[in-house]
Design a protein around this motif. Sequence first.
Motif, PDB file in Angstrom:
ATOM      1  N   LYS B 286      29.416  11.616  22.741  1.00  0.00           N
ATOM      2  CA  LYS B 286      29.990  10.847  21.619  1.00  0.00           C
ATOM      3  C   LYS B 286      29.369   9.453  21.534  1.00  0.00           C
ATOM      4  CE  LYS B 286      34.292  13.388  21.864  1.00  0.00           C
ATOM      5  NZ  LYS B 286      35.754  13.313  21.895  1.00  0.00           N
ATOM      6  N   TYR B 287      29.856   8.669  20.586  1.00  0.00           N
ATOM      7  CA  TYR B 287      29.284   7.336  20.349  1.00  0.00           C
ATOM      8  C   TYR B 287      30.316   6.253  20.656  1.00  0.00           C
ATOM      9  CZ  TYR B 287      24.921   8.895  18.298  1.00  0.00           C
ATOM     10  OH  TYR B 287      23.676   9.429  18.127  1.00  0.00           O
ATOM     11  N   ASN B 288      29.825   5.036  20.718  1.00  0.00           N
ATOM     12  CA  ASN B 288      30.674   3.870  20.941  1.00  0.00           C
ATOM     13  C   ASN B 288      31.593   4.076  22.138  1.00  0.00           C
ATOM     14  OD1 ASN B 288      29.477   2.706  18.738  1.00  0.00           O
ATOM     15  ND2 ASN B 288      31.057   3.397  17.323  1.00  0.00           N
ATOM     16  N   ALA B 289      30.950   4.244  23.294  1.00  0.00           N
ATOM     17  CA  ALA B 289      31.672   4.425  24.560  1.00  0.00           C
ATOM     18  C   ALA B 289      32.638   5.602  24.484  1.00  0.00           C
ATOM     19  CB  ALA B 289      32.392   3.142  24.955  1.00  0.00           C
ATOM     20  N   GLY B 290      32.165   6.700  23.933  1.00  0.00           N
ATOM     21  CA  GLY B 290      32.974   7.922  23.938  1.00  0.00           C
ATOM     22  C   GLY B 290      34.126   7.917  22.960  1.00  0.00           C
ATOM     23  N   THR B 291      34.076   7.039  21.951  1.00  0.00           N
ATOM     24  CA  THR B 291      35.198   6.949  21.016  1.00  0.00           C
ATOM     25  C   THR B 291      35.236   8.139  20.070  1.00  0.00           C
ATOM     26  OG1 THR B 291      34.998   4.562  21.104  1.00  0.00           O
ATOM     27  CG2 THR B 291      36.330   5.472  19.311  1.00  0.00           C
ATOM     28  N   SER B 292      34.126   8.408  19.401  1.00  0.00           N
ATOM     29  CA  SER B 292      34.130   9.452  18.384  1.00  0.00           C
ATOM     30  C   SER B 292      32.699   9.838  18.044  1.00  0.00           C
ATOM     31  CB  SER B 292      34.840   8.964  17.119  1.00  0.00           C
ATOM     32  OG  SER B 292      34.972  10.013  16.182  1.00  0.00           O
ATOM     33  N   TRP B 293      32.562  10.792  17.160  1.00  0.00           N
ATOM     34  CA  TRP B 293      31.251  11.181  16.621  1.00  0.00           C
ATOM     35  C   TRP B 293      31.501  11.792  15.246  1.00  0.00           C
ATOM     36  CZ3 TRP B 293      29.178  16.454  16.565  1.00  0.00           C
ATOM     37  CH2 TRP B 293      30.116  17.418  16.952  1.00  0.00           C
ATOM     38  N   PRO B 294      30.465  11.959  14.415  1.00  0.00           N
ATOM     39  CA  PRO B 294      30.710  12.321  13.019  1.00  0.00           C
ATOM     40  C   PRO B 294      31.686  13.477  12.810  1.00  0.00           C
ATOM     41  CG  PRO B 294      28.424  11.748  13.280  1.00  0.00           C
ATOM     42  CD  PRO B 294      29.035  11.688  14.650  1.00  0.00           C
ATOM     43  N   VAL B 295      31.476  14.613  13.487  1.00  0.00           N
ATOM     44  CA  VAL B 295      32.328  15.768  13.216  1.00  0.00           C
ATOM     45  C   VAL B 295      33.786  15.489  13.594  1.00  0.00           C
ATOM     46  CG1 VAL B 295      32.756  18.177  13.843  1.00  0.00           C
ATOM     47  CG2 VAL B 295      30.442  17.434  13.306  1.00  0.00           C
ATOM     48  N   GLN B 296      33.996  14.755  14.672  1.00  0.00           N
ATOM     49  CA  GLN B 296      35.367  14.393  15.058  1.00  0.00           C
ATOM     50  C   GLN B 296      36.013  13.535  13.975  1.00  0.00           C
ATOM     51  OE1 GLN B 296      35.703  12.634  18.970  1.00  0.00           O
ATOM     52  NE2 GLN B 296      37.825  12.044  18.654  1.00  0.00           N
ATOM     53  N   ALA B 297      35.177  12.700  13.318  1.00  0.00           N
ATOM     54  CA  ALA B 297      35.684  11.827  12.263  1.00  0.00           C
ATOM     55  C   ALA B 297      35.815  12.560  10.924  1.00  0.00           C
ATOM     56  CB  ALA B 297      34.763  10.621  12.113  1.00  0.00           C
ATOM     57  N   GLY B 298      35.470  13.860  10.882  1.00  0.00           N
ATOM     58  CA  GLY B 298      35.672  14.641   9.657  1.00  0.00           C
ATOM     59  C   GLY B 298      34.476  14.696   8.731  1.00  0.00           C
ATOM     60  N   HIS B 299      33.309  14.342   9.237  1.00  0.00           N
ATOM     61  CA  HIS B 299      32.084  14.384   8.426  1.00  0.00           C
ATOM     62  C   HIS B 299      31.071  15.287   9.118  1.00  0.00           C
ATOM     63  CE1 HIS B 299      28.328  13.062   6.606  1.00  0.00           C
ATOM     64  NE2 HIS B 299      29.032  12.511   5.650  1.00  0.00           N
ATOM     65  N   GLY B 300      30.413  16.130   8.350  1.00  0.00           N
ATOM     66  CA  GLY B 300      29.445  17.044   8.957  1.00  0.00           C
ATOM     67  C   GLY B 300      28.271  16.310   9.555  1.00  0.00           C
ATOM     68  N   CYS B 301      27.595  16.990  10.474  1.00  0.00           N
ATOM     69  CA  CYS B 301      26.345  16.488  11.058  1.00  0.00           C
ATOM     70  C   CYS B 301      25.278  16.495   9.971  1.00  0.00           C
ATOM     71  CB  CYS B 301      25.959  17.416  12.213  1.00  0.00           C
ATOM     72  SG  CYS B 301      24.297  17.185  12.860  1.00  0.00           S
ATOM     73  N   ILE B 302      24.392  15.472   9.956  1.00  0.00           N
ATOM     74  CA  ILE B 302      23.285  15.483   8.992  1.00  0.00           C
ATOM     75  C   ILE B 302      21.952  15.757   9.690  1.00  0.00           C
ATOM     76  CG2 ILE B 302      24.449  13.992   7.315  1.00  0.00           C
ATOM     77  CD1 ILE B 302      22.580  11.699   8.308  1.00  0.00           C
ATOM     78  N   GLY B 303      22.013  16.120  10.954  1.00  0.00           N
ATOM     79  CA  GLY B 303      20.786  16.492  11.678  1.00  0.00           C
ATOM     80  C   GLY B 303      19.860  15.319  11.929  1.00  0.00           C
ATOM     81  N   CYS B 304      20.411  14.105  12.158  1.00  0.00           N
ATOM     82  CA  CYS B 304      19.590  12.897  12.199  1.00  0.00           C
ATOM     83  C   CYS B 304      18.638  12.840  13.377  1.00  0.00           C
ATOM     84  CB  CYS B 304      20.475  11.653  12.175  1.00  0.00           C
ATOM     85  SG  CYS B 304      21.356  11.367  13.721  1.00  0.00           S
ATOM     86  N   SER B 305      18.818  13.689  14.384  1.00  0.00           N
ATOM     87  CA  SER B 305      17.914  13.611  15.534  1.00  0.00           C
ATOM     88  C   SER B 305      16.802  14.651  15.467  1.00  0.00           C
ATOM     89  CB  SER B 305      18.692  13.753  16.842  1.00  0.00           C
ATOM     90  OG  SER B 305      19.331  15.002  16.891  1.00  0.00           O
ATOM     91  N   GLU B 306      16.693  15.350  14.340  1.00  0.00           N
ATOM     92  CA  GLU B 306      15.622  16.334  14.188  1.00  0.00           C
ATOM     93  C   GLU B 306      14.461  15.714  13.403  1.00  0.00           C
ATOM     94  OE1 GLU B 306      15.485  19.490  15.488  1.00  0.00           O
ATOM     95  OE2 GLU B 306      17.304  18.905  16.546  1.00  0.00           O
ATOM     96  N   PRO B 307      13.217  16.128  13.700  1.00  0.00           N
ATOM     97  CA  PRO B 307      12.070  15.567  12.974  1.00  0.00           C
ATOM     98  C   PRO B 307      12.208  15.782  11.459  1.00  0.00           C
ATOM     99  CG  PRO B 307      11.335  16.898  14.829  1.00  0.00           C
ATOM    100  CD  PRO B 307      12.809  17.085  14.722  1.00  0.00           C
TER     101      PRO B 307
END
Lengths: 232, 362
Positions: B286-307
């Motif tokens: 997760k992000y921000n010291a384990g607080t949350s990440w996009p899917v947990q916040a209700g937004h789909g992944c946009i694949g930002c770590s893929e080329p």
Amino acid sequence: MATKIIHGKMQRLRVYAWEFPVRLTHWFNAFSILFLSITGYYIGDPFMHAYSSKQWIMGWMRLIHFIVAYVFLMSVIIRMYWAFMGNQFASWRECFPVSTEKRKEFMDALKFYFFIRKEPPYVIGHAALASFTYFLVFVVFIFEIVSGFALYSVSHPPSIVWTLLGGWLLNIMHLPTIRLYHHFVMYVILAFVPLHIYATWYMDPHEKNGLVSSMFSGFKFVPEKEIEEAEQ
Amino acid sequence: MKFVSDDFLQEASESMESLGDKGISRRAFMKFCTGMAALLALPASFAPKIAEAIRGKKPYLVWLEFQDCAGDTEALLRTTAPAVGDIVLDVFAVEYHETIMAASGKQAEKSLMDIVKNNKGNYFVVVEGSIPLKDDGIYCCIGGRTAVDIAREVCGNAIATIAVGTCATYGGIPAALPNPTGAVGVKEAVPNATVINLPGCPVNAENITATVVHYLTFGTLPNTDKLGRPYFAFGKRIHDNCERRAHFDAGQFARQWGDEGHRQGWCLYEMGCKGPETFHNCPTVKYNAGTSWPVQAGHGCIGCSEPHFWDTMSPFYRRLPKVPGVSIESTADKVGAGLAAATAAGLVIHGIGRAISPKKEE
């Protein structure tokens, strides 16, 4: 092998055209396409919705899709094997209209479908146009198999098996692009299905050779003089 | 059961002394070391080794920014309690970082060149942002030098370069079509440099720390996949570790933002989530010291770590990409359904044509 029967004014011979593996794989392919299209469409666009987490709709759809995909792969492998081991009507040589005679047959069939020619070219096995079309259909099948395994490979730990079956495609195409083509090519196959059924339904009474039943029995009823022509 | 030995506690105490009193409690430091061991998929018994490694060395680090938005810098600096970012900054001797350094102008550039000259082969480089190559790289210049020129000198003489964020790894947003500046990632711009890729938009700061901790502990960089990304962070697919995966298998999907399914926290697959196409450790770290990440916040992944995610993963809120070469309104389904309909229509016309054409004589 060939039994003389009297049909109308014409002497016809009963010819064993489609051997068992040809008929078997034909029907396995047909039912695989049906199941793969329904489940595959659901995976791409889940049109049914579960309202309880005890349901397992996507789970079942994916399970059926993957199992039928293996059945389809085996069917395609058997048919390709039979293209080298089977009789002349099942041979891979049928696919390529290279000889002058085959090219003429190919053009005659095209002319027939476009109302330019009244008579279809009479042949015992596949007409040159049909067999070339089936070759293209198999190319499309193989693309679906490879792209399918490429998509399937990402949910498994890296292994040489997945790489060989389709994972190699990931080196030249992005995952979402593969997903798009895998989905889109389904429609190409679904466009072929009515074309194939229509042509069979249309040619069967025209040729009077038992075309439809031949894919069940293996036998075609061919005018004697055409066999003589073919043997020359 | 005891997860950490007394030796570790002793090591930790000594490490605390060397770190000095920076508002980081001993407990926070221990948590940090065991957390890093877990992130690197090491047993808890490695925590003392990590504590020892951090205490022992203080490698130089320079942080270069090229065509970027400083988002990765933000990701590092904005980490909250227990001050992981502080620990990282204390682990390193950060000698050059445009956003946070006090020096500026020629003075700043001199300090960068001093590091390169005096500590050749003994410093780390973090690169943030893509490097333009078109027209001799003139689209990004710092102190009169092009980004590619700086990168060749600084990255070429480093122990290793950590490319952070999707721009520095694969070109990212500046490289999105039509890529007017010819932007590329560090490995492509400086092929002879030792580069480890940590894509993401922004990078997860915990993965930077873990990469460096791995180097300090073992003396080597972590194993990477064919895209140069470490397996510990990019070895698993988001979809396979997603907290909403059970809803996917059940067939429970959000179909619109704010509908019943979305409120119930169902799977975001139909909203275009790219979790099935993306490899990253977001669901676990997760992000921000384990607080949350996009899917947990209700937004789909946009694949930002893929080329090339900007081109290949869009539209972000649709399941399938746009059909190339066709108008933007068209999707694969429309084209495919049109193809099938055209075939059926053609057959009907053909049938009528045959029916009305003169019958042949038998």
